[in-house]
Design an enzyme around this catalytic site. Structure first.
Site, PDB file in Angstrom:
ATOM      1  N   SER A  91       0.804  -1.216   0.000  1.00 16.33           N
ATOM      2  CA  SER A  91       0.000   0.000   0.000  1.00 16.33           C
ATOM      3  C   SER A  91       0.841   1.272   0.000  1.00 16.33           C
ATOM      4  O   SER A  91       0.297   2.359  -0.157  1.00 16.33           O
ATOM      5  CB  SER A  91      -0.902   0.000   1.238  1.00 16.33           C
ATOM      6  OG  SER A  91      -0.112  -0.109   2.392  1.00 16.33           O
TER       7      SER A  91
ATOM      8  N   LYS B 146       3.896  10.237   3.115  1.00 18.16           N
ATOM      9  CA  LYS B 146       3.773  11.274   2.088  1.00 18.16           C
ATOM     10  C   LYS B 146       4.718  12.439   2.391  1.00 18.16           C
ATOM     11  O   LYS B 146       5.109  12.656   3.541  1.00 18.16           O
ATOM     12  CB  LYS B 146       2.338  11.833   2.061  1.00 18.16           C
ATOM     13  CG  LYS B 146       1.277  10.865   1.583  1.00 18.16           C
ATOM     14  CD  LYS B 146       1.273  10.717   0.087  1.00 18.16           C
ATOM     15  CE  LYS B 146       0.072   9.876  -0.377  1.00 18.16           C
ATOM     16  NZ  LYS B 146       0.059   8.528   0.231  1.00 18.16           N
TER      17      LYS B 146
END
Lengths: 235, 235
Positions: A151, A190
């Site tokens: 993921s 991120k």
DNA sequence: CTTGACAGTGAACATTTGTTCTGTTATTAT
DNA sequence: ATAATAACAGAACAAATGTTCACTGTCAAG
């Protein structure tokens, strides 16, 4: 003009080899004249000339005005070697062990060690050369996680990769952080950008689209990514 | 008459301890005067006196008329320490330095060090804990490259990442290798699978499609990827 | 008490050893 | 070619370092 080539000349190597051999054989370092005799260098000044270079290059340490005050630090192959327990300690300082505290999975909150975390389990730590880490970081703020599942591929992080994190609760712009998105029940890696009232989460893969968060309260910064390691051990 | 007691007097022990400590600390033996200073012996002749005894008892070896020509053979506990660096060497072995020989760019052939490569440039090496590497690999087969550009993102490798390679000319199935594709003039990192007559090159990113090569001759295996390191150093 | 081995002192001395200096010879860029 | 730099030589020097020696103190056996 004549330029000095980088790296070691045959004479450099010869001297290093002799230093190692002599020390091993006699138990103490050679004098400058002995070095010259065994490396076909007729002048003591030339020996000194080369020793100075080797010292600058970090192969040896010297104590000025001390007879035989030469300490071999690494040989021509670049392997560190020293007789000193002290040196060993120094070398060990170059190596830090970071606790591997668990897995990071997209669908679960990721484990973060408590701030008073000082426990050390020798079985679940990974050794990292200090030179690979941001020098300023204090080591007790670091921990490692193993990535589970695919993921995180938009963060260029694979299943099985190890991410070394630093404990922070506030991210600065441009840092890669681990974030718990409360509204999605999801952990993600991120690049973080605070833009006015909203937060932009940019994937590492430049071909992917950013996530824009209008409500910063649902963004929980879990830590800052310091290092990513991928071991390909099928050999 | 006064008899010399067998065994070691406190001064003997003190000298032996200092010899060991000094050698390990500095990398070379102390001078007679240094020994005296650190063992509260005010006269050099007394130091020599004790050293002669220690030599006769087999604790040290001396070379006459040689500065610092002392070789510690066993310590006060009677433990042999043959230039005892074992502990230090062990510690130092945990850290290896891998030469960073250049950049890997999609559009250019990647640099591969020659097989007799033993050159070492202290400025361009990266330190890696041995525990991160496949244990069987011989170290001189390893080298590192810095990735340039975004062209390896389908291998989950980013701009700026460091890949540690092992020199091989034949890949085995399932290994991630660096490949020069002659027909495309391109370097790429892919998982390698030989399937009958053809070669399948699988990107690390599972969402991407493999490259099927019908003519294996245009596939040049440059090396096997052993480790990928990504440093996030914005702090 | 005397003696002699042991322990210790301090200085003088002889070498060893590192450093510095002046100069020469290669090598290489411009 | 020319100039700048690296590489090398050899001697002179200064400092570090090991050795020797004459001398003092201690202690236990005779």
């Amino acid at each position: 003009m004549a330029r000095r080539k980088s790296g070691l000349s045959p004479r450099h190597k010869k001297i290093l080899a002799f230093l190692e051999e002599y020390q091993q054989d006699k138990g103490y370092p050679p004098s400058i004249r002995e070095i010259g005799d065994h490396t076909q260098i007729s002048s003591t000044s030339v020996v000194k000339y080369y020793l100075s270079q080797l010292e600058e290059m970090g192969y040896i340490a010297r104590q000025s005005n001390v007879s035989r005050g030469i300490n071999l630090i690494k040989n021509a192959g670049g392997n560190l070697l020293q007789n000193a327990r002290n040196a060993a300690a120094q070398a060990l300082d170059q190596l830090v062990t970071i606790p591997l505290v668990g897995n990071i999975v997209a669908g679960e909150p990721m484990p973060v060690p408590p701030s008073d975390f000082s426990y050390y389990d020798p079985d679940s730590g990974i050794d990292i050369a200090r030179s690979l880490l941001p020098s300023a970081d204090s080591l007790d703020q670091l921990y490692a996680l193993r990535v589970h599942g695919d993921s995180m591929i938009d963060a260029m992080v694979n299943d099985g990769d190890i991410v070394v994190m630093k404990k922070v609760d506030q991210a600065r712009n441009g840092e890669m952080v681990a974030i718990w998105l409360a509204d999605r029940d999801e952990t993600t890696l991120k690049y973080f950008y605070q833009e006015n009232e909203r937060v932009r989460l940019q994937p590492a893969n430049p071909s992917m689209q950013p996530i824009i968060i209008d409500d910063p309260s649902i963004v929980e910064v879990q830590g800052k990514v310091v290092l990513v390691i991928r071991q390909l051990e099928n050999a």
